[in-house]
Enzyme design. Sequence first.
Site, short mmCIF file in Angstrom:
data_model
loop_
_atom_site.label_atom_id
_atom_site.label_comp_id
_atom_site.label_asym_id
_atom_site.label_seq_id
_atom_site.Cartn_x
_atom_site.Cartn_y
_atom_site.Cartn_z
N ASP A 166 122.36 62.43 141.86
CA ASP A 166 123.59 61.66 142.02
C ASP A 166 123.48 60.24 141.47
O ASP A 166 124.36 59.42 141.68
CB ASP A 166 124.01 61.63 143.50
CG ASP A 166 122.99 60.95 144.38
OD1 ASP A 166 121.85 60.70 143.91
OD2 ASP A 166 123.32 60.66 145.55
N ASP A 216 134.26 60.64 140.88
CA ASP A 216 135.11 60.78 142.06
C ASP A 216 136.34 59.88 141.91
O ASP A 216 136.69 59.12 142.80
CB ASP A 216 134.30 60.39 143.32
CG ASP A 216 134.89 60.99 144.59
OD1 ASP A 216 135.69 61.93 144.51
OD2 ASP A 216 134.53 60.50 145.68
N ASP A 256 134.29 68.32 140.85
CA ASP A 256 135.57 67.59 140.98
C ASP A 256 136.08 66.92 139.71
O ASP A 256 137.22 66.44 139.70
CB ASP A 256 135.50 66.49 142.06
CG ASP A 256 135.51 67.03 143.46
OD1 ASP A 256 135.55 68.26 143.62
OD2 ASP A 256 135.47 66.23 144.40
N TRP A 270 143.14 73.33 146.30
CA TRP A 270 143.39 72.24 145.34
C TRP A 270 144.11 72.78 144.08
O TRP A 270 145.14 72.27 143.66
CB TRP A 270 142.05 71.59 144.99
CG TRP A 270 142.08 70.41 144.06
CD1 TRP A 270 143.11 70.01 143.25
CD2 TRP A 270 141.02 69.48 143.85
NE1 TRP A 270 142.73 68.88 142.54
CE2 TRP A 270 141.45 68.53 142.89
CE3 TRP A 270 139.73 69.34 144.36
CZ2 TRP A 270 140.65 67.48 142.44
CZ3 TRP A 270 138.93 68.29 143.92
CH2 TRP A 270 139.40 67.37 142.96
N TRP A 328 139.03 66.72 153.95
CA TRP A 328 137.82 67.08 153.23
C TRP A 328 136.57 66.35 153.70
O TRP A 328 135.47 66.64 153.25
CB TRP A 328 137.97 66.82 151.72
CG TRP A 328 138.37 65.40 151.39
CD1 TRP A 328 139.64 64.93 151.22
CD2 TRP A 328 137.51 64.27 151.19
NE1 TRP A 328 139.62 63.58 150.93
CE2 TRP A 328 138.33 63.15 150.90
CE3 TRP A 328 136.12 64.09 151.22
CZ2 TRP A 328 137.81 61.86 150.66
CZ3 TRP A 328 135.61 62.82 150.98
CH2 TRP A 328 136.46 61.72 150.69
N LYS A 333 126.26 71.71 149.03
CA LYS A 333 126.22 70.55 149.91
C LYS A 333 125.17 70.81 150.98
O LYS A 333 125.31 71.75 151.78
CB LYS A 333 127.58 70.33 150.56
CG LYS A 333 127.63 69.11 151.50
CD LYS A 333 127.65 67.81 150.74
CE LYS A 333 127.64 66.61 151.69
NZ LYS A 333 127.68 65.33 150.96
N ASP A 344 129.78 63.26 153.96
CA ASP A 344 130.75 63.25 152.85
C ASP A 344 131.21 61.84 152.53
O ASP A 344 131.81 61.60 151.48
CB ASP A 344 132.00 64.07 153.22
CG ASP A 344 131.70 65.55 153.33
OD1 ASP A 344 130.95 66.07 152.50
OD2 ASP A 344 132.23 66.19 154.27
C1 BGC Z 1 127.31 62.17 147.53
C2 BGC Z 1 125.96 62.26 146.88
C3 BGC Z 1 125.12 63.25 147.62
C4 BGC Z 1 125.83 64.58 147.76
C5 BGC Z 1 125.05 65.58 148.59
C6 BGC Z 1 127.94 63.52 147.64
O1 BGC Z 1 129.13 63.43 148.35
O2 BGC Z 1 128.12 61.29 146.81
O3 BGC Z 1 125.34 61.00 146.89
O4 BGC Z 1 123.89 63.43 146.96
O5 BGC Z 1 127.08 64.40 148.35
O6 BGC Z 1 124.97 65.21 149.91
#
Ligand code: BGC
Length: 627
Positions: free
Chosen positions: A248, A293, A342, A393, A532, A558, A564
């Site tokens: 990320d 995002d 996204d 969506w 969400w 996830k 989130d």
């Molecule tokens: C975050 C990331 C994170 C990922 C997994 C995303 O919503 O922005 O920083 O690594 O979720 O948890």
Amino acid sequence: MTIMNPKRILQGSTRLRSLPARAFLVLTVVASLAWSLGFQFMQSAHAASYCQVSYTVTNQWPGGFGASITVQNTGTAAWTSWSLTFAFPASGQSVTQGWNGTFTQSGQNVTVTNTSYNGNVAANGSVNPGFNGAWSGSNPVPTSFSVNGNVCGGTSATPTPTTAPNTPTPGTTPTVGTTPTPTPTTGPVTPTATPTPGTHVDNPFAGAKWYVNPDWASEVTTAASSVGGTLGAQMTKVASYSTAVWLDRIAAVTGGSGVTRTLAGHLDAAVSQATGSQPVVITIVIYDLPNRDCAALASNGELTVANNGLANYKTEYIDPIANILSQSKYSNLRIAAIVEPDSLPNLVTNLSMSKCSEANSSGAYVQGIQYALNKLHAISNVYNYIDIAHSGWLGWDSNFQPAVNLITSTVKGTTAGVNSVDGFISNTANYTPTTEPFMTANQQINGQPVRSANFYQWNQYIDEASYDTAMRNAFITAGFPSSIGMLIDTSRNGWGGSGPQGSRPTAASTSTDLNTFVNQSKIDRRVHRGNWCNQYGGIGARPTASPAAGFDAYVWIKPPGESDGASQAISNDEGKGFDQMCDPTYHGSQQANGGNLTEAIPNAPLAGHWFEAAFEILVQNAYPAIS
Ligand code: BGC
């Protein structure tokens, strides 16, 4: 991560009333017949001296279509800017959304000018603008094109279509009133023999051992031992499941503050988890586009379009990833890459937000993804999966096909074209159920379809299984091979146990009132599908290879227990913002979630940070239960 679409509710319902399903069937067949009779959806003309233009209708559906244009400089001098003009033959034709060019329309006349990044076209070079359009009555192809005032006419080229929209299955003759047989769905893939290590297989998850991220597992086991008891024992069991590694930020690849393990560190750990000759599959998430995002704040990132983000994305993020993945010591791993959750969906529905429109007009999202796909696909043991958001969506007709078109044109613009991806993923970091077990979208309650209930707003799909199947068919129709496989992120879409909205139903409601029926029958306990952030969901299906025909796997992208987004502003050096959709006291907007409370779990840390309270809820609400 986000789900927003200011226009979708209105469009979803309007579209349904004006276009009954049968209209789509008939038009599909007409398109297929027209194709088989030799009607051309592609128009090409060129003059040796200046330009050649080909215009291809890549896909068409009732009232809408997608088109790809190739503008070639056939002269001897380079262009430093270009302006393409053509006229739609019919008055009902219009451009609704363009890319790789700035589109304007006056009456039936369309002008496309270069963007900041594609004005220079060398002799013999070409550019590829494309657009989604609308039509009514008929959708004829334009017949004459000019570039910079020069008519690209002269010799009429015979086009060779690369993709026949809705091609009938060879050997069948479609008749009006029947749907052309779609390309057969591939069944679950069970390898009969172990392929040579490093071979690019059809489904990387089948027959593989799945990588367990030791750092996430250790967060889970530490939490489990402090909780103890039955819940602690369940938490410990969860630690043994595979979750994705999110790249990320640049530091997650190459190292830096707050990063416990680099990409190479994860790959080394994956190699060490191998037993015998069984290959290990590790899933990574490519997630650092500039203006990331763009329709929300919680997962904003470190790169921006305005600050040279696309160039930095290529050289400081994608190039190092590709260099690491291509090392020979990792060649026996199967590396599944989830590409930019996204991002393209935001370009379909959220162009009214300035960061999204900038990501679109600059070409940053499309070109960044194309660059990533090119680099990653060149490594034979990497498997690319493109994000298709989720049914809540993109499931309305007004969003669905435009999304297919944008994703298709993006992928077709890569060196290997449609072969640069292995499949698509839905529900990344979202909570939409894989299936709603007690009803179907078109089931009638008191004369009204389930999907017309307030909760579904006329969306065509009430769950991910039906949405993904339709998406897969649409991509195959658009030219992708039938080997593509779907993934669903099931890490938090189980909806067992109970939450503020009550417990999971065990049977269909007997109510004859549509909204009561849906609210009592749905396992998705959210008050609105637009919620969400940090929901009271439960862990869903465990990671599974080949769970159904056309699906490569159910995966946990996830990692359960990672936030989130923060429920209030927290200063940080990750670029993350505060999104009110993560504040449990906030009523969202009409567009975002019908103005309901966000239902977010309180006291959440920054996106991606460990959130133990949420993890405990997810384990308690797991379905099937953790045993
Ligand atoms: C975050 C990331 C994170 C990922 C997994 C995303 O919503 O922005 O920083 O690594 O979720 O948890």
